[in-house]
Design a protein around this motif. Structure first.
Motif, PDB file in Angstrom:
ATOM      1  N   GLY A  17     -23.558   3.771   6.771  1.00  0.00           N
ATOM      2  CA  GLY A  17     -22.442   4.017   7.834  1.00  0.00           C
ATOM      3  C   GLY A  17     -21.040   3.406   7.359  1.00  0.00           C
ATOM      4  O   GLY A  17     -21.059   2.116   7.128  1.00  0.00           O
ATOM      5  N   HIS A  18     -20.041   4.137   7.519  1.00  0.00           N
ATOM      6  CA  HIS A  18     -18.890   3.883   7.294  1.00  0.00           C
ATOM      7  C   HIS A  18     -17.842   3.161   8.377  1.00  0.00           C
ATOM      8  O   HIS A  18     -17.917   3.955   9.338  1.00  0.00           O
ATOM      9  N   ARG A  19     -17.714   1.722   8.312  1.00  0.00           N
ATOM     10  CA  ARG A  19     -17.036   0.944   9.349  1.00  0.00           C
ATOM     11  C   ARG A  19     -18.065   1.288  10.564  1.00  0.00           C
ATOM     12  O   ARG A  19     -17.527   1.196  11.687  1.00  0.00           O
ATOM     13  N   VAL A  44     -24.935  -0.438   6.794  1.00  0.00           N
ATOM     14  CA  VAL A  44     -23.416  -0.331   7.271  1.00  0.00           C
ATOM     15  C   VAL A  44     -22.409  -0.662   6.065  1.00  0.00           C
ATOM     16  O   VAL A  44     -22.660  -1.927   5.456  1.00  0.00           O
ATOM     17  N   GLU A  45     -21.326  -0.250   6.085  1.00  0.00           N
ATOM     18  CA  GLU A  45     -20.314  -0.726   5.278  1.00  0.00           C
ATOM     19  C   GLU A  45     -19.048  -1.262   6.590  1.00  0.00           C
ATOM     20  O   GLU A  45     -18.844  -0.509   7.379  1.00  0.00           O
ATOM     21  N   PHE A  46     -18.612  -2.404   6.377  1.00  0.00           N
ATOM     22  CA  PHE A  46     -17.120  -2.942   7.203  1.00  0.00           C
ATOM     23  C   PHE A  46     -16.329  -3.520   6.467  1.00  0.00           C
ATOM     24  O   PHE A  46     -16.790  -4.080   5.278  1.00  0.00           O
ATOM     25  N   ASP A  47     -15.233  -3.702   7.008  1.00  0.00           N
ATOM     26  CA  ASP A  47     -14.229  -4.670   6.377  1.00  0.00           C
ATOM     27  C   ASP A  47     -13.926  -5.918   7.042  1.00  0.00           C
ATOM     28  O   ASP A  47     -13.923  -6.084   8.267  1.00  0.00           O
ATOM     29  N   VAL A  48     -13.684  -6.889   6.136  1.00  0.00           N
ATOM     30  CA  VAL A  48     -13.710  -8.216   6.539  1.00  0.00           C
ATOM     31  C   VAL A  48     -12.266  -8.873   6.083  1.00  0.00           C
ATOM     32  O   VAL A  48     -12.015  -8.824   4.865  1.00  0.00           O
ATOM     33  N   LEU A  59     -12.245  -5.876  10.579  1.00  0.00           N
ATOM     34  CA  LEU A  59     -10.898  -5.237  11.028  1.00  0.00           C
ATOM     35  C   LEU A  59     -10.374  -4.570   9.696  1.00  0.00           C
ATOM     36  O   LEU A  59     -10.201  -5.099   8.676  1.00  0.00           O
ATOM     37  N   HIS A  60     -10.066  -3.150   9.769  1.00  0.00           N
ATOM     38  CA  HIS A  60      -9.858  -2.591   8.693  1.00  0.00           C
ATOM     39  C   HIS A  60      -8.295  -2.854   8.413  1.00  0.00           C
ATOM     40  O   HIS A  60      -7.751  -3.142   7.149  1.00  0.00           O
ATOM     41  N   ASP A  61      -7.471  -2.472   9.027  1.00  0.00           N
ATOM     42  CA  ASP A  61      -6.045  -2.674   8.958  1.00  0.00           C
ATOM     43  C   ASP A  61      -5.240  -3.949   8.816  1.00  0.00           C
ATOM     44  O   ASP A  61      -5.999  -4.981   9.634  1.00  0.00           O
ATOM     45  N   VAL A 119     -20.411  -5.508   2.521  1.00  0.00           N
ATOM     46  CA  VAL A 119     -19.192  -6.340   3.131  1.00  0.00           C
ATOM     47  C   VAL A 119     -17.991  -6.066   2.331  1.00  0.00           C
ATOM     48  O   VAL A 119     -17.929  -6.535   1.160  1.00  0.00           O
ATOM     49  N   GLU A 120     -16.941  -5.287   2.959  1.00  0.00           N
ATOM     50  CA  GLU A 120     -15.611  -4.986   1.943  1.00  0.00           C
ATOM     51  C   GLU A 120     -14.745  -6.259   2.281  1.00  0.00           C
ATOM     52  O   GLU A 120     -14.268  -6.498   3.436  1.00  0.00           O
ATOM     53  N   ILE A 121     -14.368  -6.862   1.057  1.00  0.00           N
ATOM     54  CA  ILE A 121     -13.238  -7.956   1.321  1.00  0.00           C
ATOM     55  C   ILE A 121     -12.116  -7.395   1.300  1.00  0.00           C
ATOM     56  O   ILE A 121     -11.499  -6.395   0.421  1.00  0.00           O
ATOM     57  N   LYS A 122     -11.349  -7.540   2.556  1.00  0.00           N
ATOM     58  CA  LYS A 122     -10.247  -6.847   2.791  1.00  0.00           C
ATOM     59  C   LYS A 122      -8.951  -7.701   3.156  1.00  0.00           C
ATOM     60  O   LYS A 122      -8.446  -7.866   4.274  1.00  0.00           O
ATOM     61  N   PRO A 123      -8.435  -8.391   2.129  1.00  0.00           N
ATOM     62  CA  PRO A 123      -7.611  -9.430   2.177  1.00  0.00           C
ATOM     63  C   PRO A 123      -6.096  -8.790   2.739  1.00  0.00           C
ATOM     64  O   PRO A 123      -5.512  -7.722   2.226  1.00  0.00           O
TER      65      PRO A 123
HETATM   66 MG    MG Z   1     -13.949  -0.325   3.892  1.00  0.00          MG
END
Ligand code: MG
Ligand code: G3P
Length: 266
Positions: A17-19, A44-48, A59-61, A119-123
């Motif tokens: 599952g995306h986000r 699931v995938e999500f952004d941190v 949170l993505h953005d 867990v996507e690292i979204k710095p």
């Molecule tokens: Mg992502």
């Protein structure tokens, strides 16, 4: 948390599952994770990323403008300030009251639901090292032992390097748009065990090269069952999708996955 630097231990399902389940519930929220589970996703995938007070949030953005009723750059707001905003009503009134979740809160929920995670690292720009270190610290402290080991990923090589140095035993995936010609050197340099790429910019020859070199390949964001079937037919390990129910149903139809098969709750 067990060592998952060997990709074969990751237990990746073919549908992630995306986000959360971004087509059916507000992305990167608790409701999104619950929805992904309800729609049959096993992972699931999500952004941190980090708040101004160095808390990990999902949170993505860079800003909260698109996915909440607030305004501003997340990295300049405290967790307490961010929690005042509604992160669900923008998607649908039914989800009013959702909040931007802390990473810890989402991990507890994953434990309750039995969901694995990428867990996507979204710095935020310039925060690559501290974001990776903070995420790794949370995982080491809080990842539930009964879940499959998590898979980190990032578009940022600096973040991947920091994650490797802080916790080499947590599996890392290298996130690309289009897979570049020098992908293997980069993936090996950072000790990544999986390769993730944009499905729209993936050709079969590239997929074969990555998979043939022994790296599980995952592609985002695949919302058409025909494309998911094609990519999994090429040997990809998983697709990220906003609509896990549609993809799982589409895979069941031609026998590539069954209602009792991987990626599906019975
Ligand atoms: Mg992502
Ligand atoms: O991790 C796969 C995918 O989420 C990467 O792109 O922008 O949706 O985080 P994005």
């Amino acid at each position: 948390m067990s060592d998952a630097t060997d990709a074969s231990q990751l237990d990746l399902p073919p549908v992630i599952g995306h986000r959360g389940a971004a087509a059916a519930a507000p992305e990167n929220t608790p409701a999104g994770m619950r929805m992904a589970h309800r729609l049959g996703a096993r992972w699931v995938e999500f952004d941190v990323r980090l708040t101004a007070d160095a808390q990990c949030i999902v949170l993505h953005d860079d800003t909260i403008d698109r996915t909440s009723d607030g305004r501003g750059v997340a990295a300049r707001l405290t967790l307490a300030a961010l929690r005042r905003y509604d992160a669900g009503a923008w998607f649908d009134k039914r989800f009013a009251g959702e909040r931007i979740p802390s990473f810890d809160e989402i991990i507890v929920l994953l434990g309750e639901l039995g969901l694995g995670a990428n867990v996507e690292i979204k710095p935020a720009p310039g925060q690559e090292v501290e974001t990776a270190r903070a995420i790794v610290a949370v995982l080491q402290r809080s990842w539930p032992a009964h879940l499959p080991p998590p898979l980190l990923s990032s578009f940022s090589p600096v973040a991947l390097e920091a994650a490797r140095d802080a916790a080499p035993a947590i599996a890392r995936g290298y996130l690309f748009g289009r897979v570049p010609a020098n992908w293997r050197a980069e993936v090996e340099r950072l000790g990544c065990v999986t390769v993730h790429c944009d499905a729209r910019r993936l050709e079969q020859a590239t997929a074969q090269a990555v998979i043939g070199a022994g790296y599980p390949l995952l592609a985002y964001t695949v919302n058409r069952p025909e494309r998911a079937r094609e990519l999994l037919g090429w040997g990809l390990s998983a697709v990220f999708t906003d609509c896990p129910d549609r993809i799982i149903a589409g895979l069941s139809k031609d026998g590539k996955s069954s209602p009792k098969g991987p990626g599906i709750h019975t």
